[in-house]
Design an enzyme around this catalytic site. Structure first.
Site, PDB file in Angstrom:
ATOM      1  N   GLU A   1       1.445   2.949  -7.198  1.00 19.79           N
ATOM      2  CA  GLU A   1       0.011   3.013  -7.469  1.00 19.79           C
ATOM      3  C   GLU A   1      -0.619   1.898  -6.651  1.00 19.79           C
ATOM      4  O   GLU A   1      -0.312   0.727  -6.844  1.00 19.79           O
ATOM      5  CB  GLU A   1      -0.271   2.817  -8.954  1.00 19.79           C
ATOM      6  CG  GLU A   1      -1.747   2.944  -9.299  1.00 19.79           C
ATOM      7  CD  GLU A   1      -2.102   2.281 -10.604  1.00 19.79           C
ATOM      8  OE1 GLU A   1      -3.079   1.507 -10.622  1.00 19.79           O
ATOM      9  OE2 GLU A   1      -1.409   2.530 -11.601  1.00 19.79           O
TER      10      GLU A   1
ATOM     11  N   CYS B   1      -7.449  -1.173 -11.814  1.00 19.33           N
ATOM     12  CA  CYS B   1      -7.234  -0.201 -10.741  1.00 19.33           C
ATOM     13  C   CYS B   1      -8.225   0.950 -10.837  1.00 19.33           C
ATOM     14  O   CYS B   1      -8.436   1.676  -9.860  1.00 19.33           O
ATOM     15  CB  CYS B   1      -5.807   0.325 -10.779  1.00 19.33           C
ATOM     16  SG  CYS B   1      -5.305   0.940 -12.396  1.00 19.33           S
TER      17      CYS B   1
END
Length: 503
Positions: free
Chosen positions: A245, A282
């Site tokens: 990620e 994020c």
């Protein structure tokens, strides 16, 4: 090897030496132990691993106060936020215990011998099995939920894979303390030695990924860090799966109807979302498309007022603070970009930052504003009509999320925007904000490059799929089959001769 030092981000001062950086020889020992543990962890079966995961959750809960206090000292994220993160982490471990007991994750399928249009078919039985030891890289911004006890660890252990964690340098004391708790709990729950391991230091991380015992890597971090690990993997004689990620802009579209209806509410929500946790999520919305004209002006003016009232947050470490200052300055200096508002000034101590709201025109969108800036800054892109909006959306990089804020009863524009955004986001959010990521069966936390490098999720129950591989047994006698594939087993969903059969 250098000392691993724990720093207080509120002061910028070193507090304690946690450990020495892990040597190559020690990495080798830990990986060899993980490889030895793999058959025993698999042999615990689904029930045994479910009990293990619940034991890990109980150990975290039993030491809640100490874990939260230490994590707060190392991250400055606050006891309330970190208490919620510990609750989330325990819930995540227990949810994967339920995944094991339910059993459909195995994708068990049986095709019995018979005639087909292609001729006779042999007995075929297929299910997913553990991939082997997994390397997990802790994230800076979630010292619990995406670090030593986080989702990568929980899903890998559920799959039956031993885990060696690379502790993040932003919170090494928290990482080591939590590891010690989990390791003791795992042993007490009957897990074999080597089920869990931990390493410290950049070189140890590279050694870990390169080790032949490691069969997959879970990573949450920057594109630069991800690329560096991918280069190590590519040099292996047997490259392994890397689940990263990496980077996400998380665009938000405010429709004209929404701006006209609730400018103040939208402004509060957007500012609260992009400054949450110092903008170090994020899923932080880094770019918001707001219509031109008086209604859009009202949204931006209210956002500016909210930003001015924002105190300077403490960022996680010196590197993030320096990078934020450099990149946000570059955004403000980009062609066609202007600063609309700034938050409170830093005190001069520790790793504090200034929240910033920037504005530009969607029709002249500079490339700089389409890249992630980790920290409390967002850019508002004003669009004059749908053609300009869709042209700008077409230039967006892919993200973990994309958000549409609609007017009451509005359907046509949100539908068109959804169709455009679906090609470049893993989660579409409506009339809410993307910074919350629920742990659930239906969750997907991933997206096309550069948000991730795979089609899998790192949050939610299907995260387990990353650490499993399919095996088919052909013509196998019952005694060599896994219990879930034997004739008389009925405890999990299975597809038999193409027909789904439930327990």
């Amino acid at each position: 090897m250098s000392d691993v030092v724990s720093t207080d981000p509120r002061t910028g001062e070193a507090v304690e030496v946690v450990a020495r950086e892990t040597t190559t020889a020690e990495v080798d020992r830990l990986c060899a132990a993980a490889l030895t543990a793999a058959p025993g962890l698999d042999a615990l079966g689904r029930a045994g691993r479910a009990a293990l995961l619940r034991a890990l959750a109980d150990a975290l809960e039993a030491h809640r106060a100490d874990v939260v206090a230490l994590a707060d000292r190392e991250t400055a994220l606050g006891a309330t936020r970190l208490g919620g993160e510990l609750t989330r982490t325990g819930y995540q471990l227990r949810l994967f215990a339920e995944v094991l007991e339910e059993g459909s994750y195995l994708e068990a399928a049986i095709d019995r011998p018979g005639d087909t249009p292609m001729g006779p078919r042999p007995d075929l039985r297929r299910m997913l099995v553990p991939i082997g030891p997994v390397a997990v890289f802790g994230a800076s911004n979630f010292p619990l939920a995406f670090s030593v006890p986080g989702g990568d660890t929980a899903s890998a252990l559920a799959a039956g894979c031993p885990v060696v964690v690379k502790a993040h340098g932003s919170h090494p004391a928290t990482s080591q303390s939590v590891f010690d708790l989990l390791d003791a709990a795992a042993r007490e729950a009957g897990a074999p030695d080597g089920t869990l391991g931990i390493v410290h230091g950049l070189q140890a991380g590279a050694d870990l990924v390169a080790h032949p015992a490691i069969r997959a890597v879970g990573f949450t971090g920057s594109v630069t860090g991800g690329r560096a690990l991918l280069e190590v993997i590519e040099r292996r004689p047997d490259p392994v799966p890397f689940f990263g990620e990496l980077s996400s802009l998380n665009p938000v579209v405010v429709t004209p109807a929404a701006a006209a209806e609730r400018a103040g509410e939208l402004a509060a929500g957007l500012v609260g979302s992009f400054t949450l946790g110092g903008g170090q999520f994020c899923t932080k919305p880094g770019l918001a498309f707001v219509p031109a004209g008086p209604d859009g002006d009202a949204v931006v003016d209210a956002m500016a007022e909210a930003v001015r009232d924002t105190a300077a947050p403490v960022l996680l470490n010196e590197g993030i603070a320096a990078s934020y200052g450099r990149i946000s300055d570059g955004l403000a200096d980009a062609p066609g970009v202007q600063e609309v508002a700034r938050g409170g000034d830093p005190s001069g101590r520790g790793f504090e930052a200034v929240s910033r709201l920037l504005q530009t025109r969607a029709g002249d969108l500079p490339a700089e504003v389409t890249e992630e800036c980790f920290g409390p800054v967002a850019v508002v892109a004003r669009y004059a009509g749908e053609a300009e909006l869709f042209a700008a959306l077409g230039r967006m990089p892919s993200s973990l999320t994309a958000t549409v804020l609609r007017g009451t009863g509005e359907t046509e524009l949100p539908l068109a925007v959804s169709q455009e955004l679906r090609t470049r986001a893993g989660r579409l959010v409506y009339d809410a904000y993307p910074t919350g990521v629920a742990v659930s069966w239906a969750q997907h936390h991933g997206g096309p490059w550069p948000s991730t490098n795979s089609q899998h999720t790192s949050v939610g129950t299907t995260a387990i799929r990353r650490f499993l591989r399919p095996v088919t047994w052909q013509g196998a006698p019952q005694e060599v089959l896994p219990p879930e594939l034997t004739d008389d087993f009925g405890g999990i969903p299975r597809r038999v001769d193409g027909v789904l059969r439930l327990p």
